[in-house]
Enzyme design. Structure first.
Site, PDB file in Angstrom:
ATOM      1  N   GLU A 175      45.447  39.144  74.432  1.00 58.79           N
ATOM      2  CA  GLU A 175      44.543  38.375  75.315  1.00 58.79           C
ATOM      3  C   GLU A 175      43.401  37.707  74.547  1.00 58.79           C
ATOM      4  O   GLU A 175      42.221  37.839  74.922  1.00 58.79           O
ATOM      5  CB  GLU A 175      43.982  39.285  76.420  1.00 58.79           C
ATOM      6  CG  GLU A 175      45.044  39.704  77.406  1.00 58.79           C
ATOM      7  CD  GLU A 175      44.519  40.410  78.657  1.00 58.79           C
ATOM      8  OE1 GLU A 175      43.317  40.709  78.749  1.00 58.79           O
ATOM      9  OE2 GLU A 175      45.344  40.645  79.554  1.00 58.79           O
ATOM     10  N   TYR A 246      48.078  40.574  86.775  1.00 50.63           N
ATOM     11  CA  TYR A 246      47.880  41.727  87.665  1.00 50.63           C
ATOM     12  C   TYR A 246      47.761  41.204  89.087  1.00 50.63           C
ATOM     13  O   TYR A 246      46.957  40.307  89.353  1.00 50.63           O
ATOM     14  CB  TYR A 246      46.638  42.513  87.251  1.00 50.63           C
ATOM     15  CG  TYR A 246      46.836  43.208  85.913  1.00 50.63           C
ATOM     16  CD1 TYR A 246      47.489  44.435  85.851  1.00 50.63           C
ATOM     17  CD2 TYR A 246      46.422  42.624  84.723  1.00 50.63           C
ATOM     18  CE1 TYR A 246      47.714  45.070  84.633  1.00 50.63           C
ATOM     19  CE2 TYR A 246      46.638  43.246  83.500  1.00 50.63           C
ATOM     20  CZ  TYR A 246      47.285  44.477  83.459  1.00 50.63           C
ATOM     21  OH  TYR A 246      47.512  45.099  82.253  1.00 50.63           O
ATOM     22  N   GLU A 294      52.363  42.450  80.071  1.00 52.49           N
ATOM     23  CA  GLU A 294      51.518  43.258  80.972  1.00 52.49           C
ATOM     24  C   GLU A 294      51.733  42.730  82.377  1.00 52.49           C
ATOM     25  O   GLU A 294      51.457  41.559  82.653  1.00 52.49           O
ATOM     26  CB  GLU A 294      50.029  43.175  80.609  1.00 52.49           C
ATOM     27  CG  GLU A 294      49.667  43.998  79.396  1.00 52.49           C
ATOM     28  CD  GLU A 294      48.168  44.025  79.106  1.00 52.49           C
ATOM     29  OE1 GLU A 294      47.352  44.036  80.049  1.00 52.49           O
ATOM     30  OE2 GLU A 294      47.835  44.020  77.908  1.00 52.49           O
ATOM     31  N   GLN A 348      50.525  50.433  83.205  1.00 47.87           N
ATOM     32  CA  GLN A 348      50.865  51.114  81.981  1.00 47.87           C
ATOM     33  C   GLN A 348      51.829  52.249  82.319  1.00 47.87           C
ATOM     34  O   GLN A 348      52.123  52.467  83.488  1.00 47.87           O
ATOM     35  CB  GLN A 348      49.592  51.627  81.305  1.00 47.87           C
ATOM     36  CG  GLN A 348      48.639  50.484  80.960  1.00 47.87           C
ATOM     37  CD  GLN A 348      47.403  50.906  80.151  1.00 47.87           C
ATOM     38  OE1 GLN A 348      47.276  52.021  79.693  1.00 47.87           O
ATOM     39  NE2 GLN A 348      46.476  49.965  80.011  1.00 47.87           N
TER      40      GLN A 348
HETATM   41  O1  AHR Z   1      46.075  47.068  80.875  1.00 48.04           O
HETATM   42  C1  AHR Z   1      44.694  47.062  80.963  1.00 48.04           C
HETATM   43  C2  AHR Z   1      44.063  45.842  80.308  1.00 48.04           C
HETATM   44  O2  AHR Z   1      44.383  44.683  81.017  1.00 48.04           O
HETATM   45  C3  AHR Z   1      44.536  45.535  78.913  1.00 48.04           C
HETATM   46  O3  AHR Z   1      43.827  46.253  77.964  1.00 48.04           O
HETATM   47  C4  AHR Z   1      44.256  44.073  78.771  1.00 48.04           C
HETATM   48  O4  AHR Z   1      45.152  43.460  77.895  1.00 48.04           O
HETATM   49  C5  AHR Z   1      44.356  43.546  80.193  1.00 48.04           C
HETATM   50  O5  AHR Z   1      43.272  42.770  80.520  1.00 48.04           O
END
Ligand code: AHR
Length: 499
Positions: A175, A246, A294, A348
């Site tokens: 990122e 996300y 992610e 995760q």
């Molecule tokens: O997964 C949590 C965080 O989310 C990670 O460290 C980062 O890459 C993202 O912003």
């Protein structure tokens, strides 16, 4: 009112692309209790002789993780990998700045390699492009992959690992577009640094594959220009371009949230377009694919800073049924985009934004666990280009969307297939005809369903099996067609074989 009807048309010759096994990967970061108290907890009675939690490893195996990305995440951009190798008693305790926690370094690169071997996953290692330089990135490749006989390879041997770890997948930073990232760079500066790092890394080991940092999400003001600029510079030394995203039900608007697949597809489509543009502009013969390294639901507002403690409870979201249905759609999107998407890692693997939570004496599995497990274990061979006609459901954010979100796979070698069906309607059962158009004699072997009446329903430590995937009666195929009733708020999976 008559019950809404849908039709799913499948043709085993109408394929999208082979499904990359790496779509079923995970992400493990030194954040909160993912590594410590999750993967590694030597004080736990549930740990093996190396300190690895056996129950967590069993769950990761059960989910069929093919790769694990490590060690971060934002953590990566302040990490000196040398802190995490060698005798454990000599490893430094550090203030970890990304999550304001205390890092003991008792788990590092070699423990991670052992962990991956124990669960049968390929390691995917990140190199620090924040505070780290291109030399330290190259040194880590030498440490991991070079045969004995040079400084860093011999350091590995002195740490007890004679044979190279043969790490194939390498993330060049994390990122780096984010102002929150330690050592954040603009796209051109990052592209140039990543190019030079990857060049040195590949000089050590030309067989490795590298992943460039893409935009942190599609709301970044620099998206997708960041991606174009960094790709144009680093293209020839990169094999994958990373995506992070996300999802969340921020407005408590379940109908719109359950149409999240639309947003996921848009994100892929934009970046696929960017890849095609850059390949043409650079007059390149080389291909770069997407690595969604992610992805997860994350919005419930649990703390993310650790107050300088060891293994603090960070981002330990409790996931409910609607979250699981979003996860199921995400996996459908992976299959539908399998021509360009080759790697994906759920963030995760345990405790931190995870559908698995540990406590000293046990492990809780959230509903999304079961959705992931079904797809990762059953999607094999090629993704099929499924034609879906379904009744529409109204959403505030996306207008009218089909009630069903569907993907399917077929393995021509084994004759086995799988169909993954989400009914995102909050209230309507959708009677669905599944029609095989290619005239082959097909039978449905098994069927499972994850379903409930309340989108907010969760599994708790007291009721851990409230929401699991349950076996249901497999529908009969008659003249190439089967009919089943998909309840509202459900994820249904069918496995098939050609008779
Ligand atoms: O997964 C949590 C965080 O989310 C990670 O460290 C980062 O890459 C993202 O912003």
């Amino acid at each position: 009112m008559s019950t809404p009807k849908a039709q799913i048309y499948l043709d085993t010759h109408r394929t999208i692309a082979p499904i990359s096994p790496l779509l079923f990967g995970g992400f493990a970061e030194h954040m909160g209790r993912c590594v410590y108290e999750g993967m590694y907890d030597p004080d736990s009675p549930l740990a093996d002789e190396r300190g690895f939690r056996r129950d967590v490893m069993d769950a990761l195996r059960d989910q069929g993780y093919t790769t694990i990305r490590y060690p971060g995440g934002n953590f990566l951009s302040g990490y000196n990998w040398l802190d995490g190798v060698g005798p454990k008693e000599q490893r430094p305790r550090r203030r970890e700045l990304a999550w304001q926690s205390l890092e003991t370094n008792q788990f590092g690169t070699n423990e991670f390699m052992e962990y991956c071997a124990a669960i049968g996953a390929a390691p995917m290692l990140g190199v620090n492009m924040g505070t780290g330089d291109i030399q330290s990135a190259a040194d880590l490749v030498e440490y991991c992959n070079a045969p004995a006989g040079s400084y860093f390879a011999d350091l590995r041997v002195s740490h007890g690992y004679r044979d190279p770890h043969k790490v194939h997948y390498w993330c060049v930073g994390n990122e780096m577009d984010g102002p929150w990232q330690m050592g954040h760079l603009d796209a051109a500066a990052y592209g140039s640094k990543a190019l030079e790092a990857a060049k040195m890394m590949k000089l050590h080991d030309p067989t490795i594959e590298t992943v460039l940092c893409g935009s942190s999400n599609d709301r970044m003001p620099t998206y997708p220009e960041w991606d174009r600029v960094a790709l144009e510079i680093a293209w020839e030394h990169m094999d994958y371009h990373s995506m992070h995203y996300y999802a969340g039900n921020h407005e408590n608007d379940t109908a719109s949230y359950l149409a999240s697949a639309l947003l996921f597809e848009q994100f892929v489509d934009t970046l696929e377009g960017t890849l095609r543009y850059v390949k043409a502009k650079n007059r390149s013969k080389h291909d770069v694919y997407l690595s969604w390294d992610e992805w997860q639901v994350w919005y419930k507002g649990d703390p993310v800073m650790g107050d300088w403690t060891e293994a603090p409870h960070l981002a330990e979201e409790m996931y409910n049924l609607e979250d699981a249905l979003v996860v199921a759609q995400w996996l459908n999107v992976f299959l539908r985009k399998s021509h360009v998407l080759k790697i994906a890692c759920v963030a995760q693997v345990v405790n931190v934004i995870s559908w698995l939570h540990t406590r000293k004496d046990g492990l809780l599995k959230h509903p999304s666990y079961y959705a992931f497990k079904l797809v990762s274990n059953l999607a094999r061979g090629d993704a099929l280009d499924v034609l879906v006609t379904a009744p529409l459901v109204e959403t505030k954010q996306h207008g009218a969307v089909p009630a069903l979100d569907v993907s399917a796979s077929f393995d021509a070698e084994t004759g086995q297939g799988a169909i993954f069906l989400v009914n995102r309607s909050l209230s309507e059962t959708v009677v669905t005809d599944v029609v095989w158009q290619d005239g082959q004699a097909v039978a449905v072997d098994k069927a499972w369903q994850l379903a409930g009446s309340d989108p907010k329903e969760v599994n708790t430590w007291e009721t851990p099996d409230q929401l699991v995937a349950r076996a249901i009666a497999a529908p009969t195929v008659d003249e190439g067609s089967a009919t089943l009733a998909l309840p509202p708020l459900s994820f249904t999976v069918l496995t098939t074989h050609v008779a």
